[in-house]
Design a protein around this motif. Structure first.
Motif, PDB file in Angstrom:
ATOM      1  N   PHE A  83      23.585  73.338  -8.398  1.00 54.64           N
ATOM      2  CA  PHE A  83      22.986  74.664  -8.351  1.00 54.64           C
ATOM      3  C   PHE A  83      22.669  74.946  -6.890  1.00 54.64           C
ATOM      4  CE2 PHE A  83      22.397  74.370 -12.798  1.00 54.64           C
ATOM      5  CZ  PHE A  83      21.914  75.568 -13.283  1.00 54.64           C
ATOM      6  N   PRO A  84      23.370  75.883  -6.255  1.00 58.25           N
ATOM      7  CA  PRO A  84      23.091  76.115  -4.835  1.00 58.25           C
ATOM      8  C   PRO A  84      21.871  77.014  -4.631  1.00 58.25           C
ATOM      9  CG  PRO A  84      24.913  77.473  -5.548  1.00 58.25           C
ATOM     10  CD  PRO A  84      24.479  76.687  -6.751  1.00 58.25           C
ATOM     11  N   VAL A  85      20.718  76.557  -5.118  1.00 64.15           N
ATOM     12  CA  VAL A  85      19.494  77.342  -4.949  1.00 64.15           C
ATOM     13  C   VAL A  85      18.333  76.443  -4.548  1.00 64.15           C
ATOM     14  CG1 VAL A  85      20.053  79.191  -6.570  1.00 64.15           C
ATOM     15  CG2 VAL A  85      18.908  77.155  -7.399  1.00 64.15           C
ATOM     16  N   HIS A  95      13.813  77.049  -4.165  1.00 63.84           N
ATOM     17  CA  HIS A  95      12.797  77.980  -4.672  1.00 63.84           C
ATOM     18  C   HIS A  95      11.602  78.059  -3.746  1.00 63.84           C
ATOM     19  CE1 HIS A  95      15.174  77.121  -8.331  1.00 63.84           C
ATOM     20  NE2 HIS A  95      14.941  78.392  -8.561  1.00 63.84           N
ATOM     21  N   TYR A 102       7.829  79.184  -4.324  1.00 63.34           N
ATOM     22  CA  TYR A 102       6.877  79.547  -5.377  1.00 63.34           C
ATOM     23  C   TYR A 102       5.647  80.180  -4.749  1.00 63.34           C
ATOM     24  CZ  TYR A 102       9.744  76.122  -7.896  1.00 63.34           C
ATOM     25  OH  TYR A 102      10.783  75.431  -8.455  1.00 63.34           O
ATOM     26  N   ALA A 124      16.396  78.906 -13.896  1.00 59.75           N
ATOM     27  CA  ALA A 124      16.662  78.681 -12.476  1.00 59.75           C
ATOM     28  C   ALA A 124      16.143  79.823 -11.597  1.00 59.75           C
ATOM     29  CB  ALA A 124      18.153  78.490 -12.245  1.00 59.75           C
ATOM     30  N   PHE A 125      15.936  81.021 -12.172  1.00 53.91           N
ATOM     31  CA  PHE A 125      15.390  82.118 -11.358  1.00 53.91           C
ATOM     32  C   PHE A 125      13.990  81.774 -10.867  1.00 53.91           C
ATOM     33  CE2 PHE A 125      17.961  85.667 -13.596  1.00 53.91           C
ATOM     34  CZ  PHE A 125      19.045  85.375 -12.812  1.00 53.91           C
ATOM     35  N   ASP A 126      13.110  81.455 -11.824  1.00 58.28           N
ATOM     36  CA  ASP A 126      11.730  81.124 -11.464  1.00 58.28           C
ATOM     37  C   ASP A 126      11.615  79.682 -10.981  1.00 58.28           C
ATOM     38  OD1 ASP A 126      11.601  83.439 -13.260  1.00 58.28           O
ATOM     39  OD2 ASP A 126       9.436  83.225 -13.132  1.00 58.28           O
ATOM     40  N   GLY A 127      12.681  78.891 -11.196  1.00 60.64           N
ATOM     41  CA  GLY A 127      12.631  77.494 -10.779  1.00 60.64           C
ATOM     42  C   GLY A 127      11.653  76.687 -11.601  1.00 60.64           C
ATOM     43  N   ALA A 162      22.096  80.744  -8.915  1.00 61.65           N
ATOM     44  CA  ALA A 162      21.789  80.328 -10.290  1.00 61.65           C
ATOM     45  C   ALA A 162      22.839  80.885 -11.253  1.00 61.65           C
ATOM     46  CB  ALA A 162      20.401  80.813 -10.687  1.00 61.65           C
TER      47      ALA A 162
END
Lengths: 155, 386
Positions: free
Chosen positions: A20-22, A24, A26, B55-58, B124
């Protein structure tokens, strides 16, 4: 019985490597921003209280999940607290063996109804019910994160 | 099955980057929805949460993560999921909760916080493609929409300019929506001259990446009669899934949307949807999708949605207002929350509470639809006021 039971190494099969090339970022939220700014600037822990449910949330919340009231009664809690559970980890975040085992505890800060997870150091033989206090980074080093607390230790 | 009504709705602002956490956003919408119908959290029997990929909010357990803000503390909570179709699947799922007789009051909450995901939620989305056949090509999500849009344009002889009218209409409608972060007065020329994302898709053909939350309250008939003077009934629900592999289906026509619509129409006793449905909120993440979906919903003939748009039929004061809210193009697109925002818009339109967005003629029947996964799911609700 599936044929795959004969396969010892999946790298022997045709496969496409993927990830997953992401990453985060928060945000701490409305309540979290206040909690971590207070920790960073003044080295204090803030909870929020629901008067109707008589519960002090830690970390604080802008709403009561029990009754949905908006919460604006902020209350300083801690800094000392009581250990409610304690463990020593020998494996790390990636499953490998830690060079130095790490002791972790669930701590109930004085005045809070919820528990905080953190590291324990300099506290040989710590047991449930023990009193602990946080060791904070010096003010210039603090950046508004849970790691502004280096660890808790027995008092 | 028991009758089910919507009696309240709430919505946060849609934003590019929210400071609030997901649970805080959920609480803002959920508490507003309850307050709007005079209920409290103590009255809620069950909770249905809608939110798109973790995966958006992780956060891997996003339903549970959102639950405290969605009223899920100590209650039966479920999280139905159908990608972008989730925003309309979640009230369908909540309908089961109430129609079955199991619960009298179900709080329905949808949230998305796409700004958490860096550098872009595209990273994602990439895993919805086939890992072996397509990911080695380094696909961008907009590829599939560009190719589907071309199939649609080529099959029916539709031009880019005709499709751009959807963006012009919806972004203008969005100017009247307090939750918008992307409304503007634009022209077809602006759309045509905006940056090419993946041809033929230009920037102004695309809805944004957004943060936000929406909520509605579903209740049984007994509760509805007791607490509301003008409940909005959910008369029909429908959902349908096409093949997972997007190259194995007719891209020019969303037959899965038609199957979902037929299911909902049959249940609602709709035999002539073009005459019986007064206001429509189809899913419009891309300009051509509003047209595509109007055809799948049987609200115009195949290939004719561009023409009725050009003729003004789909304007707020037209014969069949479409996306009077402004839609995803005009309000924003926090995925699941955007779908539920469309259901909330139909609720407000049918109650005559849509303010400056209100369509004329006291509409009695409305429809909301969403679409998603790897563009193969259609979700539909038909709503009515007495």
């Amino acid at each position: 019985m599936g044929s795959s039971e004969q396969i010892d190494r999946v790298t022997d099969l045709r496969a496409w490597p993927g990830e997953f090339p992401v990453s985060h970022l928060y945000t701490m939220g409305i309540a979290g921003e206040r909690f971590f700014r207070e920790l960073k600037d003044n080295g204090r822990f803030l909870g929020s209280r629901c008067a109707a449910c008589d519960h002090v949330y830690l970390p604080p919340s802008i709403f009561c999940p029990r009754c949905f009231a908006a919460l604006d009664e902020w209350k300083e809690v801690g800094p000392q607290g009581t250990v409610r559970a304690v463990t020593t980890a020998h494996r790390g975040v990636d499953g490998t063996t830690l060079k130095t085992p790490e002791t972790l505890a669930l701590i109930q800060l004085d005045g809070a109804d919820d528990l905080l997870t953190h590291r324990i150091k300099e506290s040989e033989g710590l047991e449930i019910g023990a009193r602990v206090a946080p060791v904070l980074k010096e003010t210039p080093e603090r950046e508004g994160s849970i790691l502004d607390v280096r660890y808790f230790r027995a008092v | 099955m028991r009758k089910v009504a919507v009696v309240g709705a709430g919505l946060t602002r849609f934003m590019r980057r929210a400071q609030e956490t997901g649970p805080e956003l959920a609480w803002l919408a959920a508490s507003q929805a309850l307050e709007s119908c005079g209920l409290g959290l103590k009255d809620v029997d069950s909770v249905a949460i809608g939110t798109a990929p973790d995966a958006f909010d992780g956060v891997h357990m996003k339903g549970e993560y959102l639950a405290p803000g969605a009223g899920g503390w100590g209650r039966p909570v479920t999280r139905p999921y159908a990608g972008g179709g989730t925003g309309v699947l979640v009230p369908i799922h909540a309908w089961f909760n109430v129609a079955s007789g199991l619960f009298d009051v179900c709080l329905v909450v949808a949230e998305e916080k796409m700004s958490t995901c860096h550098p872009h939620p595209q990273g994602a989305f990439v895993t919805i493609f086939d890992n072996i056949l397509e990911r080695p090509l380094e696909p961008n999500l907009i590829w599939i929409f560009a190719l589907e849009m071309q199939r649609y344009m080529d099959t029916y002889g539709i031009t880019k300019e005709e499709i751009a009218l959807v963006s012009v209409k919806n972004k203008r409608n969005g100017l009247d929506h307090p939750s918008t972060h992307v409304a503007e007065e634009i022209t077809v020329k602006d759309v045509m001259e905006s940056e090419v994302m993946v041809s033929p898709v230009n920037r102004l053909d695309v809805s944004p990446v957004s943060d936000g939350a929406a909520a509605i309250v579903l209740v049984s008939e007994d509760v509805a009669r007791r607490i509301s003077d003008n409940p909005v009934w959910i008369d029909g629900i429908g959902w349908n899934l096409d093949t997972a592999y997007w190259t194995n289906r007719d891209l020019a026509y969303p037959s899965y949307v038609e199957r979902a619509a037929r299911m909902a129409y049959k249940m609602a006793g709709i035999t002539e949807p073009r005459k019986q449905i007064n206001v429509v909120e189809p899913y419009d993440p891309f300009s051509y999708k509003e047209l595509h979906h109007l055809e799948g919903l049987l609200l115009c003939d195949k290939g004719q949605a561009a023409k009725i748009t050009a003729d003004g039929v789909t304007q707020r004061n037209g014969d069949m207002p479409v996306s009077p809210s402004g839609g995803l193009l005009g309000v924003g697109n926090p995925i699941a929350a955007a779908g539920l925002m469309k259901v909330a818009e139909i609720f407000w339109q049918l109650r005559g509470e849509a303010g400056r967005r209100q369509v004329p003629g006291q509409p009695k029947v409305g429809l909301a639809q969403a679409w998603g996964d790897l563009m193969q799911v259609g979700t539909v609700v038909v709503m009515r006021v007495d």
